[in-house]
Design a protein around this motif. Structure first.
Motif, PDB file in Angstrom:
ATOM      1  N   GLU A 129       0.813  -1.208   0.000  1.00 26.38           N
ATOM      2  CA  GLU A 129       0.000   0.000   0.000  1.00 26.38           C
ATOM      3  C   GLU A 129       0.853   1.267   0.000  1.00 26.38           C
ATOM      4  O   GLU A 129       2.032   1.236   0.315  1.00 26.38           O
ATOM      5  CB  GLU A 129      -0.965   0.001   1.190  1.00 26.38           C
ATOM      6  N   GLU A 146      -8.870  11.824  -4.225  1.00 23.62           N
ATOM      7  CA  GLU A 146      -9.291  10.422  -4.104  1.00 23.62           C
ATOM      8  C   GLU A 146      -9.825   9.911  -5.444  1.00 23.62           C
ATOM      9  O   GLU A 146      -9.474   8.807  -5.882  1.00 23.62           O
ATOM     10  CB  GLU A 146     -10.362  10.285  -3.022  1.00 23.62           C
ATOM     11  N   LYS A 150      -8.176   6.929  -7.843  1.00 25.28           N
ATOM     12  CA  LYS A 150      -8.935   5.736  -8.224  1.00 25.28           C
ATOM     13  C   LYS A 150      -8.783   5.451  -9.713  1.00 25.28           C
ATOM     14  O   LYS A 150      -8.935   4.309 -10.140  1.00 25.28           O
ATOM     15  CB  LYS A 150     -10.412   5.895  -7.867  1.00 25.28           C
ATOM     16  N   ARG A 156      -5.516  -0.831  -6.416  1.00 22.65           N
ATOM     17  CA  ARG A 156      -6.668  -1.720  -6.331  1.00 22.65           C
ATOM     18  C   ARG A 156      -7.803  -1.041  -5.583  1.00 22.65           C
ATOM     19  O   ARG A 156      -8.963  -1.172  -5.939  1.00 22.65           O
ATOM     20  CB  ARG A 156      -6.278  -3.005  -5.599  1.00 22.65           C
ATOM     21  N   GLN A 157      -7.447  -0.312  -4.517  1.00 20.68           N
ATOM     22  CA  GLN A 157      -8.446   0.322  -3.671  1.00 20.68           C
ATOM     23  C   GLN A 157      -7.882   1.632  -3.154  1.00 20.68           C
ATOM     24  O   GLN A 157      -6.718   1.697  -2.755  1.00 20.68           O
ATOM     25  CB  GLN A 157      -8.787  -0.615  -2.501  1.00 20.68           C
ATOM     26  N   HIS A 159      -9.010   4.925  -0.521  1.00 21.45           N
ATOM     27  CA  HIS A 159     -10.004   5.517   0.368  1.00 21.45           C
ATOM     28  C   HIS A 159      -9.334   6.491   1.347  1.00 21.45           C
ATOM     29  O   HIS A 159      -8.165   6.343   1.697  1.00 21.45           O
ATOM     30  CB  HIS A 159     -10.809   4.458   1.116  1.00 21.45           C
ATOM     31  N   CYS A 179      -3.935   3.813  -0.228  1.00 24.32           N
ATOM     32  CA  CYS A 179      -4.139   3.209  -1.551  1.00 24.32           C
ATOM     33  C   CYS A 179      -3.533   1.810  -1.523  1.00 24.32           C
ATOM     34  O   CYS A 179      -2.350   1.644  -1.256  1.00 24.32           O
ATOM     35  CB  CYS A 179      -3.440   4.030  -2.634  1.00 24.32           C
ATOM     36  N   ARG A 180      -4.353   0.773  -1.776  1.00 21.37           N
ATOM     37  CA  ARG A 180      -3.865  -0.608  -1.861  1.00 21.37           C
ATOM     38  C   ARG A 180      -3.337  -0.839  -3.276  1.00 21.37           C
ATOM     39  O   ARG A 180      -4.018  -0.556  -4.250  1.00 21.37           O
ATOM     40  CB  ARG A 180      -4.977  -1.607  -1.572  1.00 21.37           C
ATOM     41  N   LYS A 182      -1.989  -2.932  -6.549  1.00 24.41           N
ATOM     42  CA  LYS A 182      -2.194  -4.208  -7.233  1.00 24.41           C
ATOM     43  C   LYS A 182      -0.840  -4.885  -7.372  1.00 24.41           C
ATOM     44  O   LYS A 182       0.171  -4.207  -7.543  1.00 24.41           O
ATOM     45  CB  LYS A 182      -2.784  -3.985  -8.633  1.00 24.41           C
TER      46      LYS A 182
END
Length: 186
Positions: A129, A146, A150, A156-157, A159, A179-180, A182
């Motif tokens: 992350e 945000e 995205k 991947r995610q 928030h 932020c996750r 990939k």
């Protein structure tokens, strides 16, 4: 004179012949010999098996066998150690897949997506992350950041973890964004 006995054919005379006695004695002796020989053979087999068992126990206690057992135990220990190393290397290999995602292109796309009213105070990467702490003029700028993050394909995610006013009376907001990433395979 001679007496006549009319019932003599009906009276049984028990005569034992010598032949029948001889055959009976021979058969009893034969049965005893067979039983005795079976017992003797079984006794010899038991003694032979006991001797073999003693020899096997003696061989197992020999130094050569003891060395082989030690070698086998050492190989088992090495095998478990190698399995542990394999698991650790597999985990590192998976994490390297995430490292390959963090490159110049990702950093360029991140900097292109930052609205002008936002400043970063901290940007930290880990295996999986990205964490950003920053300051913005408005909540709308944070929402825009945000939304822009995205759209980056490497995430991947995305928030916002928290938003708070920096100081009372100011119009600036502090935020934390996670932020996750990939993996390379995703």
């Amino acid at each position: 004179m001679h007496d006549l006995n009319f019932f003599s054919p009906y009276i049984e005379v028990k005569k034992t012949s010598r032949k029948k006695q001889f055959y009976g004695i021979i058969s009893v002796i034969s049965v005893l010999i067979v039983i005795g020989s079976i017992f003797a053979v079984n006794e010899m087999q038991i003694r032979n098996l006991e001797k073999e068992l003693k020899m096997i126990q003696h061989n197992l206690q020999s130094e050569k066998i003891a060395e082989q057992i030690k070698d086998i135990e050492e190989q088992k220990r090495k095998l478990t150690l190698m399995k542990t190393y394999y698991d650790a290397l597999y985990e590192v290999n998976e994490k390297i897949g995430y490292i390959n995602v963090i490159n110049k292109d990702l950093l360029t796309s991140i900097t292109e997506q930052i609205p002008p009213s936002i400043t970063f105070q901290l940007m930290a990467f880990s295996w999986e992350e990205l964490q950003v702490q920053g300051e913005a003029d408005s909540r709308i700028a944070i929402a825009e950041l945000e939304h822009n993050f995205k759209n980056i394909k490497a995430f991947r995610q995305v928030h916002v973890v928290n938003i708070s006013k920096s100081t009372e009376g100011s119009n600036h907001y502090e935020f934390t964004l996670k932020c996750r990433l990939k993996g390379e395979k995703e």
